[in-house]
Each structure stands twice: as structure tokens, then as C-alpha cells.
Motif scaffolding. Structure first.
Motif, PDB file in Angstrom:
ATOM      1  N   THR A 167       0.790  -1.150  -0.061  1.00  0.00           N
ATOM      2  CA  THR A 167       0.040  -0.029  -0.118  1.00  0.00           C
ATOM      3  C   THR A 167       0.976   1.294  -0.029  1.00  0.00           C
ATOM      4  O   THR A 167       1.907   1.152   0.795  1.00  0.00           O
ATOM      5  N   ARG A 317      -4.585   4.710   6.741  1.00  0.00           N
ATOM      6  CA  ARG A 317      -4.535   3.465   6.274  1.00  0.00           C
ATOM      7  C   ARG A 317      -3.867   2.665   6.951  1.00  0.00           C
ATOM      8  O   ARG A 317      -4.387   1.283   7.083  1.00  0.00           O
ATOM      9  N   ARG A 320      -5.764   1.551   9.856  1.00  0.00           N
ATOM     10  CA  ARG A 320      -6.860   0.244   9.386  1.00  0.00           C
ATOM     11  C   ARG A 320      -6.376  -1.032   9.128  1.00  0.00           C
ATOM     12  O   ARG A 320      -6.905  -1.965   9.344  1.00  0.00           O
ATOM     13  N   ALA A 321      -5.274  -0.846   8.578  1.00  0.00           N
ATOM     14  CA  ALA A 321      -4.667  -2.257   8.235  1.00  0.00           C
ATOM     15  C   ALA A 321      -4.432  -2.826   9.353  1.00  0.00           C
ATOM     16  O   ALA A 321      -4.361  -4.181   9.626  1.00  0.00           O
ATOM     17  N   GLY A 323      -5.863  -2.896  11.953  1.00  0.00           N
ATOM     18  CA  GLY A 323      -6.990  -3.377  12.487  1.00  0.00           C
ATOM     19  C   GLY A 323      -7.682  -4.615  11.803  1.00  0.00           C
ATOM     20  O   GLY A 323      -8.672  -5.173  11.954  1.00  0.00           O
ATOM     21  N   GLY A 324      -6.728  -4.962  10.553  1.00  0.00           N
ATOM     22  CA  GLY A 324      -7.096  -6.160   9.775  1.00  0.00           C
ATOM     23  C   GLY A 324      -8.063  -5.840   8.559  1.00  0.00           C
ATOM     24  O   GLY A 324      -8.248  -6.565   7.792  1.00  0.00           O
ATOM     25  N   ASP A 325      -8.262  -4.489   8.365  1.00  0.00           N
ATOM     26  CA  ASP A 325      -8.882  -4.050   7.323  1.00  0.00           C
ATOM     27  C   ASP A 325      -8.231  -3.541   6.124  1.00  0.00           C
ATOM     28  O   ASP A 325      -7.364  -2.666   6.109  1.00  0.00           O
ATOM     29  N   HIS A 326      -8.052  -4.524   5.027  1.00  0.00           N
ATOM     30  CA  HIS A 326      -6.962  -4.249   3.877  1.00  0.00           C
ATOM     31  C   HIS A 326      -7.814  -3.669   2.801  1.00  0.00           C
ATOM     32  O   HIS A 326      -7.084  -3.810   1.815  1.00  0.00           O
ATOM     33  N   ALA A 327      -8.823  -3.274   3.094  1.00  0.00           N
ATOM     34  CA  ALA A 327      -9.593  -2.667   1.815  1.00  0.00           C
ATOM     35  C   ALA A 327      -8.866  -1.422   0.995  1.00  0.00           C
ATOM     36  O   ALA A 327      -8.316  -0.991   1.777  1.00  0.00           O
TER      37      ALA A 327
END
Lengths: 349, 349
Positions: A167, A317, A320-321, A323-327
Motif C-alpha cells: 500500500t 490507512r 485500518r490495516a 485493525g485487519g482491514d485491508h480494503a
DNA sequence: GTGAAAGCGCTAACAC
DNA sequence: GTGTTAGCGCTTTCAC
């Protein structure tokens, strides 16, 4: 009684102390302290007792113990190259935004200069030390090492890379160079050069990606204007020599894009030292918007990068990542803005 | 067998894994790994077995567990004011020196911006989070809060304070101002002013100590030269207004000391904008030696502070203090150096 | 709802 | 010399 550490007055109170004070079990107090009231079934009175006791003793959970038990450190590593000191010029607003965002979200920042042997700094970037990392402005040579750092959420700032797994948040340097070039063309310039002074011949012979991007945008704008044959990228002269070559007419240029603000200031210095005037004899435009560019005489036209936004976005970002959110898109390219000031003017010949 | 976590291939190896692999006890392996061969009585063969096993499994001690067990984090907090972004101008070399020294000694740096409510950043400066802290460039208002931070070894950088309990490393700003003033007097100037623009009326109405120091050195040099009656410190005009007052002759000055490089560049900009020349019409000298001062036209005469040394010294003192060694002077005052460049010249009237 | 107990992974006394 | 064991201080199942 065995493990009962007596609450010496100078000893920091532990969970056990609070539990004893409240007449509850440590686990109960832990729940009361960490879970929102609704998320756990705890007697209203029990919760109150726990909180009161903690308050009374001035209890603060031990960070180290918490880190071990939770397998988290709430710390992120900010990796940066020492050659471009943290927060200098372009990095200033980025790092400020990082600091703001991370501390607002309760994360600590570990400052990790890339210096010398990679083993030294790689030590800091381990899952047991930090929860994630920001990589600021890396050069290709470092990037390859960093890429191997497995298992850590990671966001790159200011780097273009074709690894689709990473990312990254980047400024649209290509577009910036295009805008600046078109601005100069609009002023009537035809002989427009691009000046760039490599730091030093680095081991891998690779420049920061922004060099390529900016030159690319410049080339494209020139080509689009039918000036492709006038493209001239100079990278092998020091500023004084470059100015001399313009004076000598070996280099034909009435306007120059300079790779960054630092080199632009240096070049401007040489220009004036040799008795040329800007923008009358030579228009100069550059990249990065640090406040001092306004204080130069003349003030410098520049492409302002979205530093603050880059920093904030990267931090968000990463959070979020972690926290496990890789959207979301792998590469986020943020728009730049041309700031026209006094160093660029109409062609005069 | 009870607590024997199976060495799943993707699970990071723990000390227990290594111990099992080597057929030794965890404590033995721990010793072999952490103590120099001579400092503990361990069979040569045993030690070898332990090291081999660790090597074979790619074992790295878990940082969190180590921190908890040793009651140390090998991390120092670097506290700085966000208003003067970390490593900008004056801080650049300081922070670089800090980074170099700390990482060479195996310490991590936690970057702690002082932002908003003190409770936020005080959180980072707790004995269970860091082993010590550096306080960079604090203003008096923050200093009072920081002073209460008990129980942590602490070194202040770039702050003068009369609390005898605090260790601090400072530049000799007073002497710098004196040198610069004498330089100007030597050039024949008699009407020498001191220009300073306060950031903003801050809550406590207190400027950074260096303001006082620099004005003090200036005053003294003037007095020593019998020019005490010509002292003029201006702090209530913006740069443009100040230049105007000089043009109007309301302010009589053929030379000016400007508080810092930033304000100096701004002032120089205004001077030239109004058609004055430096140094012919006005000599300008300032403080801090950032590279861009050389690129100004004219390049700026300045008092260079020992940034790198300050950073390195502060780091070393802190490391010593964290090791329990509190010897040495409380205040270390490092010498500055005048760099004469083109912005100061002989008086011309 | 609350408490006892088992970890988290390592270090450091203290037996053997 | 080497292994056993008790912490470091907190979180979190899991009985009661």
C-alpha cells in the motif's frame, strides 16, 4: 500471601493492589477498567467499586505488561532515510500530519532512521516491537530490503513501486511537472530545460522515483506542445557549471524546471551571482512548497505537494490495516497544485 | 508436556522451543544468549549447543517479554514542540545526532510531539513506557509541566532553566549575540538594532529563553562599546513595517541582528522588496546555520550553533543517567561560531 | 455476575 | 555448571 507484594507507598500500584483495595478479583477490575459498561456483564456497584479503588490509588496499567499480554504495542515505526533528515522540507508537513494523526488515535511513533547496515534498523521493525510501519520516502535500494519485512502492516509514503502487494500514498509528481511545464510554455518559453543534481552516485545507481516522474511529466508536456525536440535534461553539472553553460549558449534555455526546492535555491543563487536576473533572463520553477521559497528574491514558483494529506492518509490507512482491514486501492495518488510566484515570467528574447 | 506449545512451523520460536531443541533448560539458554562468555560459568559445550539451537530455529528474543521481565524498554522519548516541527532548521542537526547516537547505542526513540492537552503526551513519558527522555527546545510554559514528570532520567536540550536538578545542554547564545554585535561594530556600525518577531502572544507571554539570551548578548556588546544608548530592540512590528520604519528614519539602523534564520530571510525579502540593498544599505546578521542561508542573495552572516554536538552530548548524558550515573555538570554550555558571509558589510553612510 | 487460574515469553534467584 | 521455580503485571478463558 505468597505473591502478595505489600503496597509500599513508593511502589506503583498494580492491578492486584487495586483488586485488594476494592475487595475484588484482578480479573474483575481488569474488565471494569477496560471494557465499556455494556460490553460486559458487571454489576453496576461492582464496576463502581473497581473504578473508585483505581482512582483512589492513582492506578495506571503497566504498559509493558499490557503489551505482553495483549500482543500489541500500540506503536508504529516511522522509517525514514537519514540522508533526507526527518521532516526537512518536503517531509515537514508529512511528519507533522503523521504525528497528529497517530497521537490522536492513541498510537506512539518509533522513529527509525535508516542508517548504515540494514540489520540495525530492521531490528526495530519486528512484530513484537511495533504493530505496523510507515516507510517514508525510501530510495529503491532500501525499498528492496524493506519489502522483505514480513508480517507487519505497512504503508509506503512517497514512493512508486510496482509491487502490487504494498500500500502506498504518493503525490502526482508527473502531473505537477506537466503543469509547471505547461505554465512555462504558456508564458511563451520554448527552450525549457530540466535540471537535476543527483545526491551522490549511490550504490545502486537509482534515483528516487520522483526524479523519473517529474522528468516524465516534463517530457510529456513538451511532446504534447510539439517541443519534444527541445527537451533537455541535465544531470551531470553542478549548479554553477549549469548556469555557465546557459550563459555560454551551449545550453539554450530561457526557463528551467529544477528537481527540488533545495537545488532550485542553490541554482538561483548561482544565477544571480553570475549577474543574470530571474525571471527576465531565466525563469525558474521547482517542486515542494516550503515557506522559505516565498522569502527568496524573487519568490519561487513551485509545485506544492499534498504533504499534509499524504501523511494523514497514510496514517489512517495503516491504522485500518493494523485493525485487519485491508480494503482500498493499493496506490493512492494525490493531486498537486502549482503555485505561481515571481521566479517565472514571460520569455523575453 | 502441559505447557509445551508445539513448534508450529509458522509460530515464532520461543525460548522454550530453543531449550527443547538443545535439550537444555530455558534459563541456561537465556544465559548463553545474553551473557558474555566470561561473565557466567557455562560449559563451553553447553553454550555452543544453546547457540546452535537458537541459530537453527532462527530464534529472536521477544521484545515485549524482555521488556516486562527486565523492567526496561531500551526506548527513550524525544519530546518536542509541534510549533517548531521536529528537525526543522535548528533542530535538524540535533535530531540527526540524537538518532545516530541512540541507535548506535541500541536505544529506540519514541517521537513525542507536545500537542494540545498535556495529558496526551505525558502518557508517553512514563517509566513503564520509556527508560528516559530528551526534551527538545521547550518553551517555558511546557517546561513547567515537564518538570513534574518524576522518576525518569531526563536531559533538556536548548533550554536555560534555573532548576538545578535538571540536566541540560545549551548553546552559548549570549556569546553568539555578542560576537555578532562586535563583528558589526568592527565594521563601523554604530546604530545596530535587534529585530525579533514573537511567534504569537502565547498564553504565558514567555518567549523561548534564547530570545532573552541573544538580546542580552547584544546589549552587553553594545554597552561594552559605549553604545548602550543606541540599543534598540524591536519586537512589535512585522518585517515589512520594520523595514518601513528604517526607510522613514524613525528607526535608525545601519545593521540589524535578527532573532533567527527564518525571520532573517523574511526580513531580507522585505528589505529587497523595498529596493534597499544588503549589505550596502543595511547589514543583516542572524542565528542558526542552515544550509539555505548560503543560497540567499546575499548569503547570510550567521551564528552557527553546535547542533550536532548538542544532540550527541545530550544523548550520551541521558544514556549515562539511565545507567545510574548522574555525575557531571548540570548545565553544559557549548560554544557557538560566527560565520561571516555576504549580508554584513562596512557601514556606508 | 464474579473469581481462580492459566498463560504471554523472558529473566533471575536459588537449589541441586 | 545446570535445571527448577518463581515472578514481571496484565488479560482472558472457564468454572462456579
Amino acid at each position: 500471601m505468597s505473591a502478595a507484594s505489600s503496597p509500599k507507598s513508593l511502589h506503583k500500584p498494580t492491578l492486584a493492589d487495586v483488586a485488594r483495595e476494592a475487595g475484588l478479583a484482578t480479573s474483575t477490575v481488569s474488565l471494569a477498567l477496560n471494557r465499556p459498561p455494556d460490553e460486559c456483564r458487571l454489576g453496576k456497584e461492582t464496576r463502581r467499586r473497581a473504578l473508585m479503588a483505581a482512582e483512589a490509588l492513582g492506578y495506571r496499567a503497566n504498559w509493558r505488561a499490557k503489551a505482553l499480554a495483549q500482543q500489541k504495542t500500540f506503536t508504529v515505526a516511522v522509517i525514514y532515510a537519514r540522508e533526507t533528515p526527518y521532516s526537512t522540507g518536503a517531509n515537514e508537513a508529512i511528519s507533522d500530519a503523521l504525528a497528529q494523526t497517530f497521537s490522536a488515535e492513541g498510537y506512539y511513533q518509533l522513529l527509525v532512521p535508516i542508517v548504515g547496515d540494514s540489520s540495525a534498523w530492521r531490528d526495530a521493525v519486528r512484530p513484537d516491537r511495533v504493530d505496523g510501519c510507515i516507510v517514508l520516502n525510501p530510495k529503491p535500494a532500501n525499498l528492496s530490503v524493506i519489502r522483505e519485512t514480513t508480517g507487519l502492516p505497512m504503508v509506503l509514503v512517497n514512493v512508486v513501486d510496482d509491487d502490487p502487494g504494498l500500500t502506498r500514498v504518493v503525490p502526482d509528481d508527473h502531473d505537477g511537472a506537466r503543469q509547471l511545464t505547461e505554465h512555462l510554455i504558456g508564458l511563451g518559453h520554448r527552450n525549457i530545460g530540466f535540471y537535476f543534481r543527483p545526491d551522490e552516485p549511490n550504490e545502486h545507481g537509482q534515483d528516487h522515483f520522483s526524479v523519473t516522474e517529474r522528468i516524465g511529466g516534463y517530457r510529456q508536456a513538451m511532446a504534447d506542445a510539439g517541443l519534444g525536440h527541445r527537451v533537455s535534461v541535465v544531470a551531470d553539472l553542478d549548479p554553477a557549471a549549469y548556469v555557465q553553460s546557459i550563459i555560454d549558449r551551449r545550453e539554450k534555455a530561457s526557463a528551467v524546471l529544477v528537481y527540488d526546492h533545495f537545488q532550485a535555491m542553490h541554482l538561483m543563487h548561482c544565477v544571480q551571482e553570475r549577474g543574470l536576473r530571474a525571471p527576465e533572463d531565466l525563469s525558474l520553477g521547482t517542486f515542494n512548497d516550503t515557506r522559505i521559497l516565498e522569502y527568496m528574491n524573487p519568490s519561487l514558483t513551485t509545485v506544492a505537494l499534498p504533504d499534509h494529506d499524504m501523511g494523514e492518509l497514510a496514517a489512517r490507512r495503516l491504522i485500518r490495516a493494523m485493525g485487519g482491514d485491508h480494503a482500498g486501492a493499493r496506490e493512492v495518488r494525490l493531486p498537486v497544485r502549482l503555485k505561481v510566484r515571481a521566479s517565472t515570467g514571460p520569455v523575453s528574447s
